[in-house]
Design a protein around this motif. Structure first.
Motif, PDB file in Angstrom:
ATOM      1  N   PRO A  25     -27.730  36.728  68.940  1.00  0.00           N
ATOM      2  CA  PRO A  25     -26.521  37.107  68.216  1.00  0.00           C
ATOM      3  C   PRO A  25     -26.120  38.563  68.469  1.00  0.00           C
ATOM      4  CG  PRO A  25     -28.356  36.859  66.693  1.00  0.00           C
ATOM      5  CD  PRO A  25     -28.852  36.478  68.058  1.00  0.00           C
ATOM      6  N   ILE A  26     -24.812  38.797  68.394  1.00  0.00           N
ATOM      7  CA  ILE A  26     -24.239  40.138  68.473  1.00  0.00           C
ATOM      8  C   ILE A  26     -23.426  40.374  67.210  1.00  0.00           C
ATOM      9  CG2 ILE A  26     -24.114  40.180  71.006  1.00  0.00           C
ATOM     10  CD1 ILE A  26     -20.892  39.739  70.155  1.00  0.00           C
ATOM     11  N   VAL A  27     -23.178  41.626  66.899  1.00  0.00           N
ATOM     12  CA  VAL A  27     -22.253  41.972  65.820  1.00  0.00           C
ATOM     13  C   VAL A  27     -21.008  42.529  66.508  1.00  0.00           C
ATOM     14  CG1 VAL A  27     -21.837  43.379  63.775  1.00  0.00           C
ATOM     15  CG2 VAL A  27     -24.119  42.416  64.189  1.00  0.00           C
ATOM     16  N   PRO A  28     -19.939  41.724  66.554  1.00  0.00           N
ATOM     17  CA  PRO A  28     -18.724  42.152  67.261  1.00  0.00           C
ATOM     18  C   PRO A  28     -18.121  43.389  66.612  1.00  0.00           C
ATOM     19  CG  PRO A  28     -18.597  39.843  66.617  1.00  0.00           C
ATOM     20  CD  PRO A  28     -19.798  40.411  65.957  1.00  0.00           C
ATOM     21  N   ASP A  29     -17.378  44.124  67.413  1.00  0.00           N
ATOM     22  CA  ASP A  29     -16.669  45.292  66.901  1.00  0.00           C
ATOM     23  C   ASP A  29     -15.304  45.380  67.569  1.00  0.00           C
ATOM     24  OD1 ASP A  29     -17.178  46.221  69.478  1.00  0.00           O
ATOM     25  OD2 ASP A  29     -18.636  47.716  68.840  1.00  0.00           O
ATOM     26  N   GLY A  67     -15.274  44.747  55.151  1.00  0.00           N
ATOM     27  CA  GLY A  67     -16.559  44.573  54.483  1.00  0.00           C
ATOM     28  C   GLY A  67     -17.636  45.447  55.094  1.00  0.00           C
ATOM     29  N   GLU A  68     -18.784  45.408  54.488  1.00  0.00           N
ATOM     30  CA  GLU A  68     -19.908  46.248  54.892  1.00  0.00           C
ATOM     31  C   GLU A  68     -21.019  45.418  55.520  1.00  0.00           C
ATOM     32  OE1 GLU A  68     -19.795  49.564  54.688  1.00  0.00           O
ATOM     33  OE2 GLU A  68     -17.776  49.362  53.865  1.00  0.00           O
ATOM     34  N   GLU A  69     -21.573  45.934  56.568  1.00  0.00           N
ATOM     35  CA  GLU A  69     -22.746  45.415  57.272  1.00  0.00           C
ATOM     36  C   GLU A  69     -22.853  43.897  57.273  1.00  0.00           C
ATOM     37  OE1 GLU A  69     -26.253  47.645  56.392  1.00  0.00           O
ATOM     38  OE2 GLU A  69     -25.134  49.520  56.375  1.00  0.00           O
ATOM     39  N   GLU A  70     -23.840  43.346  56.599  1.00  0.00           N
ATOM     40  CA  GLU A  70     -24.111  41.907  56.687  1.00  0.00           C
ATOM     41  C   GLU A  70     -23.007  41.046  56.081  1.00  0.00           C
ATOM     42  OE1 GLU A  70     -28.006  40.805  55.412  1.00  0.00           O
ATOM     43  OE2 GLU A  70     -28.968  42.099  56.891  1.00  0.00           O
ATOM     44  N   GLN A  71     -22.131  41.629  55.292  1.00  0.00           N
ATOM     45  CA  GLN A  71     -21.031  40.882  54.681  1.00  0.00           C
ATOM     46  C   GLN A  71     -19.719  41.057  55.453  1.00  0.00           C
ATOM     47  OE1 GLN A  71     -21.521  38.744  52.103  1.00  0.00           O
ATOM     48  NE2 GLN A  71     -23.646  39.269  52.491  1.00  0.00           N
ATOM     49  N   SER A 125     -10.708  33.466  59.737  1.00  0.00           N
ATOM     50  CA  SER A 125     -11.753  34.466  59.512  1.00  0.00           C
ATOM     51  C   SER A 125     -13.120  33.909  59.843  1.00  0.00           C
ATOM     52  CB  SER A 125     -11.749  34.920  58.049  1.00  0.00           C
ATOM     53  OG  SER A 125     -10.515  35.482  57.694  1.00  0.00           O
ATOM     54  N   MET A 126     -14.033  34.840  60.128  1.00  0.00           N
ATOM     55  CA  MET A 126     -15.414  34.464  60.418  1.00  0.00           C
ATOM     56  C   MET A 126     -16.339  35.576  59.926  1.00  0.00           C
ATOM     57  SD  MET A 126     -16.933  34.557  64.395  1.00  0.00           S
ATOM     58  CE  MET A 126     -15.504  33.806  65.044  1.00  0.00           C
ATOM     59  N   LEU A 127     -17.451  35.172  59.323  1.00  0.00           N
ATOM     60  CA  LEU A 127     -18.492  36.123  58.931  1.00  0.00           C
ATOM     61  C   LEU A 127     -19.207  36.572  60.193  1.00  0.00           C
ATOM     62  CD1 LEU A 127     -20.121  37.485  56.635  1.00  0.00           C
ATOM     63  CD2 LEU A 127     -21.605  35.476  56.662  1.00  0.00           C
ATOM     64  N   VAL A 128     -19.209  37.882  60.464  1.00  0.00           N
ATOM     65  CA  VAL A 128     -19.832  38.381  61.692  1.00  0.00           C
ATOM     66  C   VAL A 128     -20.954  39.376  61.428  1.00  0.00           C
ATOM     67  CG1 VAL A 128     -17.784  37.994  63.124  1.00  0.00           C
ATOM     68  CG2 VAL A 128     -18.097  40.223  61.998  1.00  0.00           C
ATOM     69  N   GLY A 129     -21.078  39.836  60.203  1.00  0.00           N
ATOM     70  CA  GLY A 129     -22.043  40.886  59.890  1.00  0.00           C
ATOM     71  C   GLY A 129     -23.487  40.528  60.163  1.00  0.00           C
TER      72      GLY A 129
END
Length: 174
Positions: A25-29, A67-71, A125-129
């Motif tokens: 997994p990656i955390v998109p930016d 949102g913040e980090e994991e959220q 929308s998608m949760l990405v955190g």
């Protein structure tokens, strides 16, 4: 992290090449979204709030991280610029309810402005955190962009706005 241009879905019925990128997994930016838009050859700007926006002739699509980090949520939100009279709102609601029942994205809704005009907004929308696969992020984002374009075409057809759209084109395009 980079996106292999051959990994961008073409939706032409051909098998999709597998994206090359990081394993797991990656955390998109925002930089990843810019790279994707560049590879799709879509123009974009960064607005005053720091969000990416891709302008089309009749709408704007924003790519936002909230949102913040994991959220953290990634949202693709399209604002359709065509104003509709408040008297047409029941017909608009009927049309977008039909769209929302038939499709997964974008989910569409209305916004009534202070001047009494009604405009439409589409959103996915998608949760990405917590991380997502690169291929899932790319294919979802591309699908959402294309669905936003298709929604505008569909709405024009549903509301019989083809003549209005044709009249708005310059003579050399009609």
């Amino acid at each position: 992290m980079t996106i292999d241009p051959s990994s961008i879905p073409n939706f032409g019925g051909q098998p999709e090449p597998q994206p090359t990128g990081p394993e797991g997994p990656i955390v998109p930016d925002q930089d990843l979204v810019k790279q994707l838009l560049d590879q799709m050859e879509l123009k974009y700007v960064v607005d005053d709030e720091g969000d990416l926006a891709a302008p089309w002739e009749q709408f704007r699509t924003y790519f936002m991280f909230r949102g913040e980090e994991e959220q953290q949520i990634f949202s693709v939100r399209t604002f359709y610029d065509r104003p509709h009279a408040i008297e047409l709102k029941p017909k608009l609601l009927e049309a977008i309810d039909d769209w929302n029942r038939r499709t997964l994205w974008p989910k569409a809704y209305t916004h009534t402005h202070d001047d009494g005009t009604v405009r439409l907004i589409g959103e996915a929308s998608m949760l990405v955190g917590t991380g997502v696969s690169l291929e899932h992020f790319v294919s979802s984002t591309v699908s959402w962009i294309r669905a936003s374009i298709e929604f505008d075409k569909w709405l024009i057809e549903q509301l019989g706005l083809e003549a209005e759209v044709d009249d708005a084109k310059p003579d050399d395009e009609a």
